[in-house]
Design an enzyme around this catalytic site. Structure first.
Site, PDB file in Angstrom:
ATOM      1  N   ASP A  10       0.811  -1.215   0.000  1.00 44.94           N
ATOM      2  CA  ASP A  10       0.000   0.000   0.000  1.00 44.94           C
ATOM      3  C   ASP A  10       0.846   1.267   0.000  1.00 44.94           C
ATOM      4  OD1 ASP A  10       0.744  -0.894   2.619  1.00 44.94           O
ATOM      5  OD2 ASP A  10      -0.643   0.554   3.499  1.00 44.94           O
ATOM      6  N   GLU A  14      -0.253  -1.824   5.426  1.00 45.11           N
ATOM      7  CA  GLU A  14       0.777  -1.666   6.456  1.00 45.11           C
ATOM      8  C   GLU A  14       0.715  -0.275   7.068  1.00 45.11           C
ATOM      9  OE1 GLU A  14       4.195  -0.619   8.580  1.00 45.11           O
ATOM     10  OE2 GLU A  14       3.841   0.278   6.617  1.00 45.11           O
ATOM     11  N   GLU A  15       0.281   0.706   6.266  1.00 50.95           N
ATOM     12  CA  GLU A  15       0.281   2.096   6.705  1.00 50.95           C
ATOM     13  C   GLU A  15      -0.949   2.423   7.560  1.00 50.95           C
ATOM     14  OE1 GLU A  15       2.749   3.910   6.511  1.00 50.95           O
ATOM     15  OE2 GLU A  15       3.949   3.332   4.789  1.00 50.95           O
ATOM     16  N   ARG A  26      19.793  -5.374  13.551  1.00 49.29           N
ATOM     17  CA  ARG A  26      20.228  -5.642  14.919  1.00 49.29           C
ATOM     18  C   ARG A  26      19.364  -6.754  15.489  1.00 49.29           C
ATOM     19  NH1 ARG A  26      18.028  -3.370  19.527  1.00 49.29           N
ATOM     20  NH2 ARG A  26      20.059  -2.621  20.216  1.00 49.29           N
ATOM     21  N   HIS A  61       8.037   8.920   3.978  1.00 47.53           N
ATOM     22  CA  HIS A  61       6.804   9.685   4.196  1.00 47.53           C
ATOM     23  C   HIS A  61       6.996  11.170   3.846  1.00 47.53           C
ATOM     24  CE1 HIS A  61       4.526   6.598   6.881  1.00 47.53           C
ATOM     25  NE2 HIS A  61       5.444   5.987   6.159  1.00 47.53           N
TER      26      HIS A  61
END
Length: 385
Positions: free
Chosen positions: A80, A137-138, A177, A359
């Site tokens: 998306d 996802e957003e 990480r 963004h």
């Protein structure tokens, strides 16, 4: 495992797919073109099993390896875009004003399609690969929707991996990480109701602007004075709307914002304190304050064994000097954390070079990263025994 010839050959075509996706962005679960294109390409590649409508509009493909039994590895990409007006000036810029691939999901989707094409051609791995194309996802909890639709169980996924492009990391590089990599988050919406009146007689009013201002300051105190300083946390008020002129005190104000933390227990604490502070400010200012909030997603926490696997593949592709194995965690969030709660896995950052930040209306995915991302996705499957 440097970039092989076939992936290098595919990369140029994958860049064409990426730019097509960029020009035709779709939001959240409203992905008819994108999801159809993904499913059609998977079938054209000869993927063994393609299912659509997983988590509303998610697409999943299964590729069987030719080297006998082995693990079932999930690879995930998000599809998306964002409700942002693009300002890149690119020839392939968004054709839908107010919608833009400002987070690189066009690149993620294209690279996973390229990896699926390569894996379906070569099948040089044991077990099976499951390619997962996720909606929303957003801010739409698309990962959770796919999990609730039985993603892991229906496709027998044992481990799950994903990547995200990252501005500031050189193209061709990776960063990862073990442990918390990205924050968990929630969204909150606060409505303050008071009594309107003339600004010259505030004593006759219940001032929602004053109450909202007190609330903003008090919320900052949660992190500054009640969270352990070594327990990373953020509370940000991103919207404060009240009134429309200079001499009238309004009767309503709205605030919206987010809480972020790297540990689930800290995020739980922030949410409890948020409610307590809202109630306290309401009583102190004599106004009514209503709070609604919901969890966007848990922290993205990389598991030890899978992190080492992801890291070793990245080092083979890019060389050890181009891979940061101890990158600092970030307070941005990613709903891939839901998937890592269900299965062991890892999430890695892929270098996007000196680009605009995520963004941002000026952001664009760097197509030079495509062969590196494809190689990593395919390598995670091929090198996992």
């Amino acid at each position: 495992m440097p970039i092989n010839n076939r992936i290098a050959e595919l990369a140029e075509e994958v860049a064409v797919w990426r730019r097509d996706l960029h020009a035709n962005p779709e939001l959240l679960y409203d992905l008819p073109r994108t999801s159809t294109l993904v499913a059609e390409r998977l079938r054209a590649f000869g993927v063994d099993r393609v299912e659509t409508g997983i988590g509303r509009v998610g697409v999943v493909g299964v590729i069987e390896g030719s080297r006998g039994s082995g693990p079932t590895i999930g690879l995930r990409a998000d599809m998306d875009a964002l409700p942002i007006l693009e300002a890149t000036g690119k020839t392939y810029a968004s054709q839908s004003p107010g919608r833009m691939h400002a987070c690189g999901h066009d690149g993620h989707t294209a690279m996973l399609l390229g990896a699926a094409c390569y894996l379906a051609e070569t099948r040089n791995f044991a077990g099976r690969a499951v390619v997962v194309f996720q909606p929303a996802e957003e801010g739409g909890d698309g990962a959770r929707e796919m999990l609730e639709a039985g993603l892991m169980e229906r496709f027998g996924i044992e481990e799950i991996y994903g990547l995200h492009n990252y501005p500031g990391v050189p193209v061709g590089g990776f960063a990862i990480r073990q442990g918390p990599l990205m924050a968990g988050s929630n969204q909150f919406h606060i409505t303050i109701t008071g009594r309107a009146g003339h600004a010259a007689w505030p004593h006759d009013c219940l001032d929602v602007v004053h109450a909202g201002s007190q609330l903003v300051v008090a919320l900052q105190g949660i992190v500054a004075r009640t969270v352990d300083p070594v327990g990373a946390a953020v509370i940000s008020v991103a919207m404060f709307q009240a009134g429309n002129t200079f001499n009238i005190l309004p009767d309503k104000a709205e605030l919206r914002g987010t809480c972020r933390a790297l540990e689930p227990s800290v995020l739980d604490f922030l949410e409890r304190r948020l409610l307590e502070v809202v109630e306290g400010v309401g009583k102190a200012c004599g106004v009514e304050i209503a709070l609604s909030s919901f969890r966007d997603g848990p922290p993205t926490i990389n598991k030890p064994r899978q992190t080492e696997h992801a890291l070793s593949v990245a080092r083979e592709i890019a060389g050890a000097a181009q891979v940061d194995a101890t990158c600092p965690p970030v307070m941005g969030s990613e709903d891939f954390g839901y998937m890592l709660e269900k299965r062991p896995g890892a999430f890695i950052f892929l270098g996007n070079g000196d680009s605009a930040r995520l963004h941002n209306p000026a952001y664009d995915f760097d197509d030079r990263a495509i062969p590196f991302g494809m190689s990593w996705l395919a390598g995670v499957v091929e090198r996992r025994t």
